[in-house]
Design an enzyme around this catalytic site. Structure first.
Site, mmCIF file in Angstrom:
data_model
loop_
_atom_site.group_PDB
_atom_site.id
_atom_site.type_symbol
_atom_site.label_atom_id
_atom_site.label_comp_id
_atom_site.label_asym_id
_atom_site.label_seq_id
_atom_site.Cartn_x
_atom_site.Cartn_y
_atom_site.Cartn_z
ATOM 1 N N HIS A 181 -12.163 -24.709 25.543
ATOM 2 C CA HIS A 181 -12.418 -23.782 25.506
ATOM 3 C C HIS A 181 -12.559 -22.092 26.362
ATOM 4 O O HIS A 181 -12.459 -21.409 25.733
ATOM 5 C CB HIS A 181 -13.776 -24.292 24.882
ATOM 6 N N ILE A 182 -12.820 -22.680 27.394
ATOM 7 C CA ILE A 182 -13.124 -21.383 28.417
ATOM 8 C C ILE A 182 -11.614 -21.274 28.633
ATOM 9 O O ILE A 182 -11.746 -19.283 29.298
ATOM 10 C CB ILE A 182 -13.720 -22.014 29.801
ATOM 11 N N ASP B 221 -2.270 -27.988 31.786
ATOM 12 C CA ASP B 221 -3.052 -29.014 30.492
ATOM 13 C C ASP B 221 -2.340 -30.562 30.954
ATOM 14 O O ASP B 221 -1.505 -30.549 31.470
ATOM 15 C CB ASP B 221 -3.898 -28.419 30.106
ATOM 16 N N ALA C 71 -15.004 -21.367 38.273
ATOM 17 C CA ALA C 71 -15.782 -22.102 37.808
ATOM 18 C C ALA C 71 -16.884 -22.767 37.556
ATOM 19 O O ALA C 71 -17.302 -23.516 35.918
ATOM 20 C CB ALA C 71 -16.829 -20.409 36.991
ATOM 21 N N ASP D 30 -18.587 -20.197 41.637
ATOM 22 C CA ASP D 30 -20.257 -19.864 40.802
ATOM 23 C C ASP D 30 -20.568 -21.249 40.853
ATOM 24 O O ASP D 30 -21.294 -21.613 40.997
ATOM 25 C CB ASP D 30 -20.042 -19.784 39.477
ATOM 26 N N GLU E 244 -25.962 -28.575 45.227
ATOM 27 C CA GLU E 244 -26.227 -26.419 44.919
ATOM 28 C C GLU E 244 -28.233 -27.166 44.662
ATOM 29 O O GLU E 244 -28.555 -28.425 44.386
ATOM 30 C CB GLU E 244 -26.559 -27.007 43.253
ATOM 31 N N HIS F 270 -23.705 -20.353 40.401
ATOM 32 C CA HIS F 270 -24.164 -21.089 39.660
ATOM 33 C C HIS F 270 -23.913 -20.183 37.779
ATOM 34 O O HIS F 270 -25.030 -21.014 37.238
ATOM 35 C CB HIS F 270 -24.375 -22.639 39.593
#
Length: 453
Positions: free
Chosen positions: A219-220, A239, A296, A322, A327, A357
């Site tokens: 989707h991104i 992919d 990301a 990102d 984290e 993030h």
């Protein structure tokens, strides 16, 4: 009726609606145990109307539980839109702006039926084991790797997420980072903040005519593909499955082919064992000299020490990260070597963009996520609808109405083993089964049935 995980096994109980009654059988118990999930998982709820003879019938209330008895815990500053949707149902909603340490989370989760989290709250087996009343988890984000979904499935806890709602926000961030890296805007801005005027053009490029390599065309990745082509870039993607390309993008046969051809490489893959350190020393050596890397997706995808080495040698001219392997649980001065041993080396590099993030951290994305996940939670609690669940079979029945006064909805979660449906149908055989649907996913099976006298 509900299969309730208990001490590694299963117990059964029959649930009856306040508007209709089903007689119990000797093999079933009407009394919940202290270790079972609340009966709300197995009851009907506020169902949507359906048209009868051209006239919309009034929705039937099917809540043999009091909505104010449903306790919800929302962590990590869930958007107000999502909180409002849940509060309007009459549920008890507790809201916290941060995640919680594991021991404190265990204390909080013991009495809740629904928990909503983002990416920092870790719902491990140890935590979920203490959540005796928990029936559903809402991940107000794309990923669910922070949840032990295997344990949740085994114990009849559904998990929902929002796989699409922040896709545009992430794609736009990546476009901005591509331009920022190509023009070294981060370095020029930092220099001017320090009072240094440094007007240069060496190593600064237009992105028109450059090749963007997208790893993961979901989707991104596919949205990013369209945006990049609109900026005049050529797009290639890799992919693991064959996908239809948008625009003039081209799929390449393997990762090596992408790395050798792309001026900008961007990662959009899930966190899986096979994607850990997917971009490491060998991959950096395969990239074009002076190319750029953007991640990301998930922090485990890029080998950060290898990236540091590649940038110091000039193989990689710039990078934008990102996400990181470790984290902080909240905002503050935490991005130090105590968190990740290479943090200070990473921060010392030139032409590197480090963001906390924030790929999906836009008002638009958080509103959309809040609506999508909260509505899924309401449908599950009130109706037993599992459409969109990441760890349960996806089962849904049309709504009951006031024209069906003696009906009750039965929800049955069980092991996917032979003979169960035969026993269920024997139990339901004394009643009229108006509609029924069942499906399985791995070891878990899920049944919905509307029955009447």
């Amino acid at each position: 009726m509900e299969i309730i995980p208990q001490n590694g096994g299963f117990s059964e109980r029959l649930i009856t609606s306040s508007l209709g009654r089903v007689s119990s059988t000797p093999s079933l118990s009407n009394s919940p145990t202290g270790h079972s999930h609340p009966s709300s998982l197995s009851k009907g709820g506020m169902l949507l109307p359906r048209s009868i003879t051209g006239v919309a019938a009034k929705a039937k209330q099917l809540k043999p539980f009091a909505t104010e008895d449903i306790r919800i815990l929302l962590l990590e500053n869930i958007n107000q839109t999502g909180r409002d949707i849940l509060a309007r149902q009459g549920y008890q909603v507790e809201f916290l702006k941060t995640s919680l340490p594991e021991d404190e989370l265990i204390q909080k989760i013991r009495d809740v039926h629904v928990i909503g989290i983002r990416s920092k709250t870790m719902l491990t087996a140890r935590v979920l084991r203490e959540a005796k009343n928990l029936i559903v988890i809402g991940c107000f984000c794309i990923g669910t790797n922070q949840v032990d979904t295997q344990y949740a499935s085994k114990n009849g806890i559904a998990v929902f997420n929002s796989p699409f709602s922040n896709s545009r926000s992430v794609a736009e961030l990546v476009i901005g980072e591509i331009i920022t890296l190509a023009r070294q805007l981060g370095d020029r801005s930092n220099e001017l903040h320090r009072g240094t005027w440094n007007k240069v053009s060496t190593g600064c490029w237009e992105i028109r005519g450059k090749t963007l390599g997208i790893i993961g065309y979901g989707h991104i990745g596919s949205q990013l593909s369209v945006l990049a082509e609109a900026m005049g870039m050529s797009v290639i993607f890799y992919d693991t499955v064959y996908l239809m390309a948008l625009g003039t993008a081209k799929q390449v046969p393997n990762l090596q082919a992408l790395l050798q051809s792309a001026d900008f490489v961007t990662c959009h893959v899930p966190e899986l064992p096979e994607t850990k350190n997917m971009i490491s020393k060998q991959e950096f050596n395969s990239m074009k000299n002076g190319s750029y890397l953007i991640n990301a997706s998930r922090g485990s995808v890029v080998d950060i020490p290898a990236l540091i080495d590649a940038m110091r040698t000039g193989r990689v001219a710039g990078a934008a990260l990102d996400v990181f392997p470790a984290e902080p649980g909240g905002n503050g001065d935490y991005f130090l070597n105590d968190l990740n041993p290479w943090a200070e080396d990473l921060r010392s590099l030139k032409n590197i963009i480090l963001t906390p993030h924030i790929g999906g951290s836009t008002e638009e994305a958080q509103i959309a996520i809040g609506i999508e996940v909260s509505e899924a939670l309401v449908r599950y609690v009130n109706e037993g609808n599992t459409l969109g669940a990441v760890n349960m079979p996806e089962v849904s029945l049309r709504s009951m109405t006031m024209d069906e006064p003696n009906h009750v909805r039965v929800v049955y979660v069980h092991h996917n083993v032979p003979g169960v449906l035969r026993e269920v149908n024997e139990i339901l055989g004394g009643h009229n089964v108006d509609k029924q649907m069942t499906d399985s996913r791995g070891d878990v099976a899920y049944l919905l049935a509307d029955i009447s006298d």
